[in-house]
Design a protein around this motif. Structure first.
Motif, PDB file in Angstrom:
ATOM      1  N   ALA A 174       0.797  -1.128  -0.029  1.00 20.41           N
ATOM      2  CA  ALA A 174       0.038   0.171  -0.098  1.00 20.41           C
ATOM      3  C   ALA A 174       0.881   1.227   0.046  1.00 20.41           C
ATOM      4  O   ALA A 174       0.555   2.367  -0.662  1.00 20.41           O
ATOM      5  N   PHE A 175       1.950   1.347   0.807  1.00 24.35           N
ATOM      6  CA  PHE A 175       2.969   2.250   0.937  1.00 24.35           C
ATOM      7  C   PHE A 175       3.414   2.606  -0.684  1.00 24.35           C
ATOM      8  O   PHE A 175       3.601   3.696  -1.200  1.00 24.35           O
ATOM      9  N   LEU A 176       4.166   1.579  -1.197  1.00 28.56           N
ATOM     10  CA  LEU A 176       4.372   1.550  -2.483  1.00 28.56           C
ATOM     11  C   LEU A 176       3.549   1.993  -3.755  1.00 28.56           C
ATOM     12  O   LEU A 176       3.951   2.854  -4.471  1.00 28.56           O
ATOM     13  N   SER A 177       2.461   1.714  -3.428  1.00 23.83           N
ATOM     14  CA  SER A 177       1.259   2.096  -4.267  1.00 23.83           C
ATOM     15  C   SER A 177       1.116   3.727  -4.223  1.00 23.83           C
ATOM     16  O   SER A 177       0.931   4.434  -5.244  1.00 23.83           O
ATOM     17  N   ALA A 178       0.973   4.147  -3.058  1.00 31.61           N
ATOM     18  CA  ALA A 178       0.760   5.686  -2.781  1.00 31.61           C
ATOM     19  C   ALA A 178       2.049   6.268  -3.341  1.00 31.61           C
ATOM     20  O   ALA A 178       1.870   7.397  -3.938  1.00 31.61           O
ATOM     21  N   LEU A 179       3.149   5.802  -3.360  1.00 27.58           N
ATOM     22  CA  LEU A 179       4.514   6.647  -3.897  1.00 27.58           C
ATOM     23  C   LEU A 179       4.337   6.577  -5.306  1.00 27.58           C
ATOM     24  O   LEU A 179       4.554   7.606  -5.928  1.00 27.58           O
ATOM     25  N   GLU A 180       3.640   5.364  -5.986  1.00 28.46           N
ATOM     26  CA  GLU A 180       3.408   5.417  -7.416  1.00 28.46           C
ATOM     27  C   GLU A 180       2.609   6.502  -7.860  1.00 28.46           C
ATOM     28  O   GLU A 180       2.751   6.932  -8.811  1.00 28.46           O
ATOM     29  N   ARG A 181       1.377   6.625  -6.967  1.00 25.01           N
ATOM     30  CA  ARG A 181       0.644   7.909  -7.394  1.00 25.01           C
ATOM     31  C   ARG A 181       1.168   9.112  -7.072  1.00 25.01           C
ATOM     32  O   ARG A 181       0.554  10.438  -7.256  1.00 25.01           O
ATOM     33  N   LEU A 182       2.645   9.351  -6.500  1.00 21.85           N
ATOM     34  CA  LEU A 182       3.124  10.438  -5.855  1.00 21.85           C
ATOM     35  C   LEU A 182       2.310  11.196  -4.878  1.00 21.85           C
ATOM     36  O   LEU A 182       2.178  12.389  -4.871  1.00 21.85           O
ATOM     37  N   ASP A 183       1.256  10.392  -4.235  1.00 20.95           N
ATOM     38  CA  ASP A 183       0.399  10.867  -3.175  1.00 20.95           C
ATOM     39  C   ASP A 183       1.188  10.510  -1.877  1.00 20.95           C
ATOM     40  O   ASP A 183       1.441   9.805  -1.224  1.00 20.95           O
TER      41      ASP A 183
ATOM     42  N   LEU B  71       2.801   8.959   3.804  1.00 23.31           N
ATOM     43  CA  LEU B  71       3.048   9.293   5.083  1.00 23.31           C
ATOM     44  C   LEU B  71       2.065   8.412   6.292  1.00 23.31           C
ATOM     45  O   LEU B  71       2.486   8.411   7.199  1.00 23.31           O
ATOM     46  N   THR B  72       0.700   8.231   5.841  1.00 22.46           N
ATOM     47  CA  THR B  72      -0.054   7.714   6.773  1.00 22.46           C
ATOM     48  C   THR B  72       0.533   6.131   7.075  1.00 22.46           C
ATOM     49  O   THR B  72       0.172   5.456   8.003  1.00 22.46           O
ATOM     50  N   TYR B  73       1.439   5.659   6.145  1.00 23.11           N
ATOM     51  CA  TYR B  73       2.004   4.397   6.496  1.00 23.11           C
ATOM     52  C   TYR B  73       3.377   4.479   7.402  1.00 23.11           C
ATOM     53  O   TYR B  73       3.970   3.217   7.461  1.00 23.11           O
ATOM     54  N   ALA B  74       4.003   5.654   7.515  1.00 20.45           N
ATOM     55  CA  ALA B  74       5.183   5.858   8.091  1.00 20.45           C
ATOM     56  C   ALA B  74       5.036   6.104   9.780  1.00 20.45           C
ATOM     57  O   ALA B  74       4.061   6.830   9.935  1.00 20.45           O
ATOM     58  N   ALA B  75       5.836   5.313  10.440  1.00 20.62           N
ATOM     59  CA  ALA B  75       5.838   5.703  11.898  1.00 20.62           C
ATOM     60  C   ALA B  75       6.497   7.209  12.126  1.00 20.62           C
ATOM     61  O   ALA B  75       7.224   7.419  11.412  1.00 20.62           O
TER      62      ALA B  75
ATOM     63  N   LEU C 127      10.303  12.879   0.529  1.00 16.34           N
ATOM     64  CA  LEU C 127       9.180  12.577  -0.321  1.00 16.34           C
ATOM     65  C   LEU C 127       8.510  13.594  -0.924  1.00 16.34           C
ATOM     66  O   LEU C 127       8.471  13.439  -2.225  1.00 16.34           O
ATOM     67  N   ARG C 128       8.626  14.722  -0.339  1.00 14.06           N
ATOM     68  CA  ARG C 128       8.119  15.929  -0.884  1.00 14.06           C
ATOM     69  C   ARG C 128       8.873  16.462  -2.107  1.00 14.06           C
ATOM     70  O   ARG C 128       8.469  16.842  -3.045  1.00 14.06           O
ATOM     71  N   ALA C 129      10.253  16.218  -1.840  1.00 11.71           N
ATOM     72  CA  ALA C 129      11.223  16.557  -3.024  1.00 11.71           C
ATOM     73  C   ALA C 129      10.991  15.769  -4.137  1.00 11.71           C
ATOM     74  O   ALA C 129      11.117  16.135  -5.097  1.00 11.71           O
TER      75      ALA C 129
ATOM     76  N   GLY D 168       7.266  11.010 -12.147  1.00 10.03           N
ATOM     77  CA  GLY D 168       6.691   9.675 -11.823  1.00 10.03           C
ATOM     78  C   GLY D 168       7.604   8.828 -10.926  1.00 10.03           C
ATOM     79  O   GLY D 168       8.779   8.925 -10.917  1.00 10.03           O
ATOM     80  N   PHE D 169       7.106   7.689 -10.641  1.00  8.48           N
ATOM     81  CA  PHE D 169       7.960   6.688  -9.661  1.00  8.48           C
ATOM     82  C   PHE D 169       6.796   5.559  -9.698  1.00  8.48           C
ATOM     83  O   PHE D 169       5.748   5.489  -9.902  1.00  8.48           O
TER      84      PHE D 169
END
Length: 148
Positions: free
Chosen positions: A13-22, A27-31, A54-56, A63-64
């Protein structure tokens, strides 16, 4: 965030969010005490340092993609073997990555990636050449025939 069923699902789910550049979703998956490191660079420690990276990525990248080849878990530790694709405009770089994620209470507390820097640099150079060739080719196609 609805809590994923397992550490593996958290990482997916985390990697999927990164792929969407969301970034907000990622961040909701990060402690709060996450440690993120691209070995051998120094680690980013804590959610603020992680969010800054991540914001940079989202600001400068267009894309990622994380193409997962294998994913395995042993308790709270998730290992990934993947090909990452980074993009910025017409440029992109593709390279093999092995990642270690540690998940606690549905949140990632450690993300450490290992990859070959020579491969990243070579792929970056190839991506630059491709982007330049596409740009030049596009300009030539747009020029009137009498100016060629």
């Amino acid at each position: 965030m609805s809590e994923p069923a397992s550490p593996t699902e958290t990482v997916r789910a985390f990697l999927s969010a990164l792929e969407r550049l969301d970034v907000d979703a990622a961040l909701t998956y990060a402690a709060p005490d996450i440690v993120y490191q691209n070995v051998p660079l120094p680690p980013a420690r804590g959610i603020r340092a992680f969010e800054k990276q991540l914001r940079a990525m989202a600001k400068y990248g267009s894309g990622f993609e994380a193409k997962l080849h294998h994913i395995a878990a042993d308790g709270q530790v998730v290992l990934t073997e993947r090909t990452d694709v980074l993009a910025a405009g017409r440029w992109n770089a593709r390279f093999w990555v092995c990642g270690t994620f540690e998940v606690r209470d549905g949140r990632i507390v450690l993300w450490r990636d290992y990859f070959d820097w020579a491969t990243v640099l070579a792929s970056s150079a190839r991506g630059g050449v491709r982007a330049l060739a596409e740009t030049v080719s596009g300009r030539l196609r747009r020029r009137p025939a009498e100016n060629r």
